[in-house]
Design a protein around this motif. Structure first.
Motif, mmCIF file in Angstrom:
data_model
loop_
_atom_site.group_PDB
_atom_site.id
_atom_site.type_symbol
_atom_site.label_atom_id
_atom_site.label_comp_id
_atom_site.label_asym_id
_atom_site.label_seq_id
_atom_site.Cartn_x
_atom_site.Cartn_y
_atom_site.Cartn_z
ATOM 1 N N ASN A 1 0.879 -0.963 -0.183
ATOM 2 C CA ASN A 1 -0.136 -0.186 0.114
ATOM 3 C C ASN A 1 0.997 1.014 -0.136
ATOM 4 O O ASN A 1 0.492 2.394 -0.371
ATOM 5 N N PHE B 1 2.479 2.032 -3.638
ATOM 6 C CA PHE B 1 1.854 2.449 -4.622
ATOM 7 C C PHE B 1 1.689 4.109 -3.997
ATOM 8 O O PHE B 1 1.391 5.515 -4.868
ATOM 9 N N ALA C 1 2.855 7.177 -6.561
ATOM 10 C CA ALA C 1 1.924 8.197 -7.122
ATOM 11 C C ALA C 1 2.494 9.275 -5.950
ATOM 12 O O ALA C 1 2.118 10.739 -6.978
ATOM 13 N N TYR D 1 5.104 1.721 -11.246
ATOM 14 C CA TYR D 1 3.311 1.108 -10.929
ATOM 15 C C TYR D 1 3.723 -0.596 -11.088
ATOM 16 O O TYR D 1 2.618 -0.384 -10.477
ATOM 17 N N TYR E 1 -6.745 -3.431 -2.633
ATOM 18 C CA TYR E 1 -5.809 -2.625 -4.095
ATOM 19 C C TYR E 1 -6.746 -1.829 -4.437
ATOM 20 O O TYR E 1 -6.164 -0.860 -4.379
ATOM 21 N N ALA E 2 -8.152 -2.255 -4.067
ATOM 22 C CA ALA E 2 -9.061 -1.082 -4.808
ATOM 23 C C ALA E 2 -9.161 -0.384 -3.573
ATOM 24 O O ALA E 2 -9.145 0.955 -4.128
ATOM 25 N N THR F 1 -6.864 0.813 -2.121
ATOM 26 C CA THR F 1 -5.177 1.791 -1.773
ATOM 27 C C THR F 1 -5.672 2.953 -3.262
ATOM 28 O O THR F 1 -5.665 4.049 -2.989
ATOM 29 N N HIS F 2 -6.532 2.489 -4.446
ATOM 30 C CA HIS F 2 -5.817 3.052 -5.670
ATOM 31 C C HIS F 2 -7.450 3.643 -5.323
ATOM 32 O O HIS F 2 -7.205 5.347 -5.843
ATOM 33 N N LEU G 1 -5.714 6.692 -3.467
ATOM 34 C CA LEU G 1 -5.063 7.814 -4.117
ATOM 35 C C LEU G 1 -5.652 8.188 -4.861
ATOM 36 O O LEU G 1 -5.062 10.242 -5.620
ATOM 37 N N LEU G 2 -7.212 7.852 -5.191
ATOM 38 C CA LEU G 2 -7.225 8.812 -6.245
ATOM 39 C C LEU G 2 -8.326 10.204 -5.995
ATOM 40 O O LEU G 2 -8.021 11.700 -6.156
#
Length: 442
Positions: A104, A107, A111, A153, A176-177, A179-180, A183-184
């Protein structure tokens, strides 16, 4: 009546009593309002004391300058990521997946390298121009920054695939989802803050201040006058607080823009990564301009900075749209059945609780600045000559074939905004500068 029937009757009465006593989130919003909160004065004192310490620390960082503000933003982002990562953390699952938590953060920092590399690349190159070795290394990193981040990445993606473990797939893909999404929704928006800082501390400080004003005004208007619930996601938010805070924020935007716009330290952009004091021509947006008023006004004219009209737009966004970032955070907390994201700040919760609206405001301030300030500014010869120092190729530039090409492309774009007379004057002055540099090299 038998013992079994009596026990059954007692259980039924107990359940009825529990149902009647259980609070209904939808129907008891009024009971949760600050106006009816019995401990509201104690809560207000703790909140005010924490706010005072944060204000003093924040003022010190602003005084220290751009780099220290950026360091503060990075620190806050790390704390926010930690709070949000912990929301979905399950100790038993993590014990079965040693090292998975590190992914985590991998990533997250990838970013960070991508976002900040884009925002500060120009300042970074300008900082190391005096040293040939550093200049070559930094220019190479900036030139291939996107490729480097992409393969970092991809390495993380492969790492994730190779660590998938049977009977843990759902948890791993959920992480995983998650974490993204962080980030978003969190990092991608808040990272625009760093870009605003280098455009001038003004473009960082004003949006931040407006969100603080709106938050404080909404709290006090709701504290003393709140009676009508605003939204079910946040039972303590009231229409009285929302409307009162909107007027206070828009008025504060007009006044704060005038106050902050008077300081060069706040309005000058930072073109490198040094920490010295700045001096520059703030431009026409930060200079007083007189506007005539209708005859029925007691004054004949109004003297304001043109930037104050832009401040009203920022204030409007901060008072009406930015609070939806807070509503989103409230819904997220309800989904996880928590009161706050953390307990780092007494009376306020965690860093995410304080930054929920700031994220949306940072992104809007950057987009507004690029769309309505940078693109609409009249380009003067002085601005172009200021870029010539970095645009004219040196031997190192020719070897790298990067920085000076980028700057000349920028100059070519802004030349279209000059009149024929200004272009002729610029041609003469550029010729003189080139001749002086050639004589110096000889």
């Amino acid at each position: 009546m038998s013992t079994l029937q009596r026990n059954h009757s007692v259980r039924v009465r107990h359940r009825r009593h529990s149902v009647e006593a259980a609070p209904d989130v939808n129907n008891s919003a009024g009971a949760s309002l600050l106006l009816n909160d019995q401990n509201k004065y104690k809560s207000m004192f703790v909140r005010a004391r924490s706010s005072l310490w944060m204000l003093l620390g924040f003022s010190l960082v602003i005084y220290m300058g751009h780099l220290y503000i950026c360091a503060l933003i990075v620190g806050i982002q790390i704390f926010m990521a930690k709070e949000l990562f912990n929301l979905r953390k399950q100790a038993y699952e993590d014990r079965q997946l040693p090292g998975f938590r590190i992914l985590n953060w991998y990533f997250f920092f990838t970013a960070m390298l991508f976002a900040y590399g884009r925002f500060v690349s120009r300042q970074l190159v300008n900082t190391v121009t005096s040293d040939k070795l550093y200049y070559q290394a930094v220019s190479g990193l900036v030139k291939y920054q996107m490729v480097i981040c992409y393969f970092l990445y991809i390495a993380g993606f492969m790492w994730f695939i190779l660590t998938l473990k049977k009977r843990r797939y759902k948890y791993q893909f959920g992480q995983y989802a998650w974490t993204h999404m962080i980030l978003l929704l969190v990092f991608a928006q808040s990272s625009f803050t760093v870009a605003n800082i280098f455009e001038g501390i003004f473009w960082f400080l004003l949006p931040v201040s407006l969100i603080v004003v709106n938050d404080v005004a909404a709290y006090f208007f709701g504290f003393f006058f709140g009676k009508t619930p605003l939204i079910k996601l946040s039972p303590k938010k009231t229409w009285e607080g929302f409307i009162g805070a909107s007027f206070a924020t828009i008025l504060s935007a007009f006044m704060l823009t005038n106050i902050l716009g008077r300081f060069q330290w706040l309005t000058c952009p930072r073109k490198d990564l040094s920490t010295g004091w700045l001096q520059c021509d703030p431009g026409p947006l930060f200079k007083l301009r007189s506007y005539p008023l209708p005859g029925w006004f007691p004054w004949k004219e109004l003297s304001v900075m043109p930037i104050q009209w832009h401040g009203l737009a920022l204030g409007l966004f901060a008072s009406i749209l930015a609070p939806f970032g807070g509503f989103f955070a409230s819904g997220l907390k309800r989904a996880f059945k928590i009161k706050d994201f953390g307990d780092s700040i007494p009376g306020h919760g965690g860093f995410t609780d304080r930054m929920d609206c700031q994220m949306m405001m940072a992104a809007f301030a950057y987009i507004y600045h690029q769309s309505f300030i940078v693109s609409s500014q009249s380009i003067s010869i002085g601005v172009i000559l200021d870029q010539v120092y970095f645009a004219l190729p040196t031997p190192v530039d020719k070897a790298m074939n990067f920085s000076w090409i980028t700057n000349f492309h920028y100059l070519y774009q802004i030349l279209n905004h000059l009149s024929n007379e200004e272009q002729h004057d610029l041609h003469l002055q550029l010729g003189r500068i080139i001749k002086e540099r050639q004589l110096g090299q000889q």
